[in-house]
Design a protein around this motif. Structure first.
Motif, PDB file in Angstrom:
ATOM      1  N   TYR A   1       5.806 -40.943 -11.697  1.00  0.00           N
ATOM      2  CA  TYR A   1       4.684 -40.160 -11.191  1.00  0.00           C
ATOM      3  C   TYR A   1       4.737 -38.726 -11.707  1.00  0.00           C
ATOM      4  CZ  TYR A   1       4.572 -43.783  -7.550  1.00  0.00           C
ATOM      5  OH  TYR A   1       4.525 -44.971  -6.872  1.00  0.00           O
ATOM      6  N   THR A   2       3.565 -38.130 -11.905  1.00  0.00           N
ATOM      7  CA  THR A   2       3.491 -36.687 -12.067  1.00  0.00           C
ATOM      8  C   THR A   2       3.595 -36.089 -10.664  1.00  0.00           C
ATOM      9  OG1 THR A   2       1.099 -36.592 -11.814  1.00  0.00           O
ATOM     10  CG2 THR A   2       1.943 -36.920 -14.067  1.00  0.00           C
ATOM     11  N   GLU A   3       3.751 -34.797 -10.578  1.00  0.00           N
ATOM     12  CA  GLU A   3       3.785 -34.138  -9.258  1.00  0.00           C
ATOM     13  C   GLU A   3       2.483 -34.390  -8.497  1.00  0.00           C
ATOM     14  OE1 GLU A   3       6.302 -32.618  -7.623  1.00  0.00           O
ATOM     15  OE2 GLU A   3       7.569 -33.209  -9.306  1.00  0.00           O
TER      16      GLU A   3
ATOM     17  N   ARG B   1       2.375 -37.973  -7.270  1.00  0.00           N
ATOM     18  CA  ARG B   1       3.287 -38.139  -6.133  1.00  0.00           C
ATOM     19  C   ARG B   1       2.651 -37.574  -4.873  1.00  0.00           C
ATOM     20  NH1 ARG B   1       7.302 -35.561  -7.783  1.00  0.00           N
ATOM     21  NH2 ARG B   1       8.317 -37.254  -8.868  1.00  0.00           N
ATOM     22  N   ALA B   2       2.015 -36.432  -4.987  1.00  0.00           N
ATOM     23  CA  ALA B   2       1.355 -35.836  -3.817  1.00  0.00           C
ATOM     24  C   ALA B   2       0.230 -36.743  -3.314  1.00  0.00           C
ATOM     25  CB  ALA B   2       0.810 -34.452  -4.171  1.00  0.00           C
TER      26      ALA B   2
ATOM     27  N   ALA C   1      12.395 -39.189  -7.481  1.00  0.00           N
ATOM     28  CA  ALA C   1      12.267 -38.209  -6.407  1.00  0.00           C
ATOM     29  C   ALA C   1      13.596 -37.536  -6.132  1.00  0.00           C
ATOM     30  CB  ALA C   1      11.736 -38.876  -5.147  1.00  0.00           C
TER      31      ALA C   1
ATOM     32  N   GLN D   1      14.397 -35.109  -9.055  1.00  0.00           N
ATOM     33  CA  GLN D   1      13.530 -33.937  -9.108  1.00  0.00           C
ATOM     34  C   GLN D   1      13.613 -33.105  -7.841  1.00  0.00           C
ATOM     35  OE1 GLN D   1       9.693 -35.563 -10.129  1.00  0.00           O
ATOM     36  NE2 GLN D   1      10.213 -35.672 -12.288  1.00  0.00           N
TER      37      GLN D   1
ATOM     38  N   SER E   1      12.259 -33.553  -5.006  1.00  0.00           N
ATOM     39  CA  SER E   1      10.946 -33.388  -4.373  1.00  0.00           C
ATOM     40  C   SER E   1      10.930 -34.033  -3.007  1.00  0.00           C
ATOM     41  CB  SER E   1       9.860 -34.013  -5.251  1.00  0.00           C
ATOM     42  OG  SER E   1      10.104 -35.400  -5.393  1.00  0.00           O
TER      43      SER E   1
END
Length: 171
Positions: free
Chosen positions: A6-8, A11-12, A149, A152, A154
């Motif tokens: 996923y890109t950020e 993911r959001a 995740a 990163q 996140s």
């Protein structure tokens, strides 16, 4: 192309989507339905008893599959901007189409009496074997999402665990 699954932004969107939870609930439900169905199919094939129960279980499994495919396509649209075949889940979706085709072939053969009962059960088992491959693909993606995740940072492991990447198919 995102680094990882996923890109950020994706993911959001994944974490904010109510369809993520729907997929996370439907995937194990479908798996349990499949296990019960396999047991009922085996019972019929081994004893000749329980044909009605086996057929009902296969129909329930098929409609569970249809439900997870439809909601998964909606999830994929929300996260990746397209209903199916997003690059991150391309091969999972391709195999999901095979799973759908085999389950649908069972329904057609059942409702139009195109196959003998034992042949119907073999067709269902072929559909389930393909489903198992598809479920393994999605479990692999879930692992990749968790590793990404974690790497990163996140939201840590808790965020990664709650966000399942199940789209379309099976797991």
């Amino acid at each position: 192309m995102p680094v990882g699954l996923y890109t950020e932004a994706q993911r959001a969107r994944r974490d904010a989507s109510p369809w993520t939870l729907v997929q996370g609930v439907l995937a194990p439900v479908q798996f349990l339905v499949c296990l019960v169905s396999v047991a009922l199919i085996a019972r019929f094939l081994l004893t000749g008893e329980g044909l009605v129960a086996a057929n009902i279980s296969i129909i329930v499994k098929t409609f569970t599959l249809y439900t997870i495919m439809i909601t998964g396509a909606i999830w994929e649209k929300e996260v990746f901007g397209q209903y199916l075949l997003a690059p991150a889940f391309f091969w999972e979706d391709v195999v999901s189409f095979a799973v759908l085709a085999l389950h649908t072939a069972y329904l057609l053969a059942y409702f139009y009496a195109l196959l003998a009962p034992s042949a119907l059960m073999v067709l269902a088992l072929a559909a389930y074997a393909t489903y198992a491959v598809n479920a393994a693909q999605f479990l692999w993606k879930l692992r990749q999402a968790r590793l990404q995740a974690s790497a990163q940072g996140s939201g840590g492991e808790a965020a990664a665990t709650s966000a399942t990447p199940v789209a379309g198919g099976a797991a």
